[in-house]
Scaffold this motif. Structure first.
Motif: not given
Length: 448
Positions: A153-167
């Motif tokens: 879940v933490w790894g999925l959160g990292v992907f969502i935050r940095y690769c989707i939400l941040t841009p």
């Protein structure tokens, strides 16, 4: 190859259309399609599940359910006089030499050790402690590996935050700031009619709302009937530079600050063309009389926007309110107190300027889950008869601290970068001296 680039271009067009339709248009007109609310509900469920998982696997962390601001030192709320009186109760007074007993030393020893271990000031300049881990790497110091599910879940959160939400957030913030410069510059060319004021306020609020979407802000406003009005001064506790974005989502304010160069200077000059913001040169900021005159002239014009000021003068970690500078309380205007309280579970809004520069801080904000906060508008306050500016400032500070659930401290926030002033030590010395040898009035009375 041409087909590939055509598909990429088509995808970008769809992406931009979705951003405009689902985020920017609702932000411009102040309504929501429910996307943020749904995101927050899912996020709350995930964090609750993670908390239960941690508590189930590691029973030793049950202590984390207690208050997030547990102190290492349990301090007494009594004054110096009360504590020394308790120490002296079982010890006889000395026959000569004034009201001094050797046991008084234990009080100062204890207070000194308490401040070395955990003082009341420096801990306000570091991030607030969390009750449980919020699945951010930057806050996992006190937590360890629990289970494979939690790690996934933490790894999925990292992907969502940095690769989707941040841009997405960077794009929205850039659009908001660009529109702010273009919009305020265009409005600045209009004649000084009522239409210009209305358009200026609309452009400011619209652009700040887009920037707030760029930080995934969820803001709950309370007591809107007490919102600051024109010709007044809005004062609030200060946690972050985004406090301005938070407050300007619900109304437009006149800013006060020092003139800057670079990108910040471009924003300041563009905003000043359409709205009467108050910017000072570095040399002028040292002239208190000039600053007070500019503020007083602004407040006396009831057609101008309320001034937004953060009297603490520095960012505090949202656990307390520190000393308010008296400047804005000396000019005689109506004060509109506002309390701001952030929820650190979703993202730490506190800006530790000694540790992070502005760019690093904004990146931390944009890679957090969200920024969630409550804003309370408090009833207008006026200086009472016989009350000086310092007493008025302390009364306003106390009201803000009480409403926001913050600790009311009398220390100066300037201690973040400066040493303790001699006057603070002298106050304690004079207080103890008056207990030992008595005040001047007592001594003169005894001599008579």
């Amino acid at each position: 190859m041409e087909d590939f680039w055509a598909m990429v271009l088509a995808g970008l067009k769809v992406w931009v259309c979705l951003i405009v339709a689902l985020l920017m248009v609702p932000a411009m007109f102040g309504f929501s399609l429910g996307i943020s609310e749904t995101y927050m509900k899912i996020l709350v469920k995930i964090l609750e599940w993670a908390t239960l998982r941690i508590q189930t696997v590691n029973k030793a962390q049950q202590i984390l359910k207690s208050s997030s601001f547990n102190s290492l030192v349990q301090r007494d709320d009594g004054s110096m006089e009360e504590e020394l009186r308790g120490l002296r109760r079982s010890r006889p007074k000395p026959p000569v030499g004034g009201d001094f007993t050797l046991s008084d030393c234990f009080y100062f020893y204890r207070r000194g050790i308490e401040d070395i271990v955990e003082d009341e000031v420096t801990q306000r300049f570091s991030s607030e402690e969390l009750v449980s881990w919020n699945l951010l790497t930057r806050t996992n110091i006190d937590f360890q590996y629990i289970s494979l599910k939690l790690t996934m879940v933490w790894g999925l959160g990292v992907f969502i935050r940095y690769c989707i939400l941040t841009p997405l957030r960077i794009m929205l913030a850039s659009i908001g700031l660009t529109w702010l410069v273009i919009g305020t510059t265009a409005v600045g060319f209009l004649p000084n009619w009522r239409l210009k004021s209305w358009l200026s306020e609309w452009v400011h609020v619209m652009c700040y709302r887009i920037c707030a979407r760029g930080l995934s802000c969820t803001i709950h406003y309370h007591n809107k009937e007490n919102r600051p009005r024109k010709g007044g001064i809005c004062v609030a506790n200060h946690t972050s530079p985004i406090d301005i974005v938070i407050l300007c989502n619900d109304g437009c304010y006149a800013m006060v600050g020092q003139s800057h160069g670079g990108l910040m200077g471009v924003l300041q000059r563009a905003m000043a063309r359409s709205c009467p913001h108050i910017w000072f040169e570095r040399a002028d900021m040292k002239d208190r009389h000039l600053v007070a005159k500019r503020l007083r002239d602004h407040v006396n014009d009831k057609t101008k926007l309320p001034i937004l000021i953060f009297p603490e003068g520095t960012c505090i970690n949202n656990t307390s309110v520190m000393m308010f500078k008296k400047g804005c309380f000396e000019i005689g205007g109506t004060i509109y107190p506002v309390a701001i309280k952030y929820d650190p579970q979703f993202g730490d809004a506190f800006w530790n300027s000694a540790k992070y520069n502005m760019v690093s801080y904004l990146l931390r904000m944009m890679t957090s889950w969200a920024i969630v906060c409550n804003v309370w508008y408090l009833p207008a306050m006026h200086q009472q008869e016989g009350e000086d500016a310092v007493q008025f400032a302390n009364r306003v500070k106390s009201v803000i601290a009480h409403q926001g659930g913050l600790v009311d401290l009398s220390w100066d926030g300037g201690l973040k970068r400066a040493k303790v002033k001699d006057i603070y030590r002298e106050e304690q010395q004079k207080k103890y001296s008056s207990m030992v040898v008595g005040s001047e009035e007592d001594r003169s009375g005894n001599s008579d």
